[in-house]
Design a protein around this motif. Structure first.
Motif, short mmCIF file in Angstrom:
data_model
loop_
_atom_site.label_atom_id
_atom_site.label_comp_id
_atom_site.label_asym_id
_atom_site.label_seq_id
_atom_site.Cartn_x
_atom_site.Cartn_y
_atom_site.Cartn_z
N PRO A 7 0.73 -1.10 0.14
CA PRO A 7 -0.05 -0.07 -0.11
C PRO A 7 0.76 1.24 -0.16
CG PRO A 7 -0.86 -1.49 1.61
CD PRO A 7 0.54 -2.01 1.07
N MET A 11 -2.11 5.37 1.80
CA MET A 11 -3.49 4.53 1.97
C MET A 11 -2.97 3.41 3.17
SD MET A 11 -4.57 1.35 -0.88
CE MET A 11 -4.66 2.30 -1.95
N VAL A 13 -4.35 -0.39 4.74
CA VAL A 13 -5.06 -1.41 4.56
C VAL A 13 -5.04 -2.48 5.93
CG1 VAL A 13 -5.34 -3.60 3.12
CG2 VAL A 13 -4.64 -1.49 2.00
N LEU A 80 -11.45 -7.28 4.26
CA LEU A 80 -10.32 -6.39 4.22
C LEU A 80 -10.91 -5.02 4.09
CD1 LEU A 80 -7.97 -7.81 1.48
CD2 LEU A 80 -7.50 -7.87 3.94
N TYR A 81 -10.13 -3.77 4.89
CA TYR A 81 -10.89 -2.45 4.61
C TYR A 81 -9.60 -1.69 4.12
CZ TYR A 81 -14.36 -4.31 7.37
OH TYR A 81 -15.35 -5.31 8.14
N THR A 82 -9.72 -0.71 3.60
CA THR A 82 -8.94 0.40 3.11
C THR A 82 -9.21 1.87 3.27
OG1 THR A 82 -8.57 -1.04 0.92
CG2 THR A 82 -7.52 1.26 0.80
N TYR A 84 -7.95 5.73 2.98
CA TYR A 84 -7.20 6.68 2.41
C TYR A 84 -6.90 8.10 3.15
CZ TYR A 84 -7.99 3.81 -1.85
OH TYR A 84 -8.27 2.84 -2.85
#
Length: 86
Positions: A7, A11, A13, A80-82, A84
């Motif tokens: 990443p 970002m 993750v 999964l989580y992203t 920004y």
């Protein structure tokens, strides 16, 4: 060869464990169901329909390795989580 994705700095993750059942081998380190882990990097799927491998870190930023021959976890065990960052 499988590509490795790290990443970028903007970002973050995270992976929430939804399946902590033990694998066929006896792991040195393992994950806890319901816990959220930072993701250091992940691979692309090797075959269409397959999951991918994710490398997790603990709260101190140290990689979690199930064993000396298994350095990552299967993505199907996690949500999964992203995020920004700005």
């Amino acid at each position: 060869m499988v590509n490795l994705f790290v990443p970028p700095s903007y970002m973050a993750v995270y992976a929430k464990c939804i399946d902590a059942s033990l694998p066929a081998f006896e792991p040195d380190e393992w994950v806890e169901e319901g816990r959220v882990y930072p993701v250091k990097h992940f691979t692309e799927p090797m075959n269409q329909g397959d999951g991918f491998a994710i490398t997790l870190m603990d709260e101190d930023g140290v990689e979690i390795h199930p064993s000396s021959s298994h350095w990552s976890f299967a993505s199907h065990r996690f949500e999964l989580y992203t995020l920004y960052l700005n």
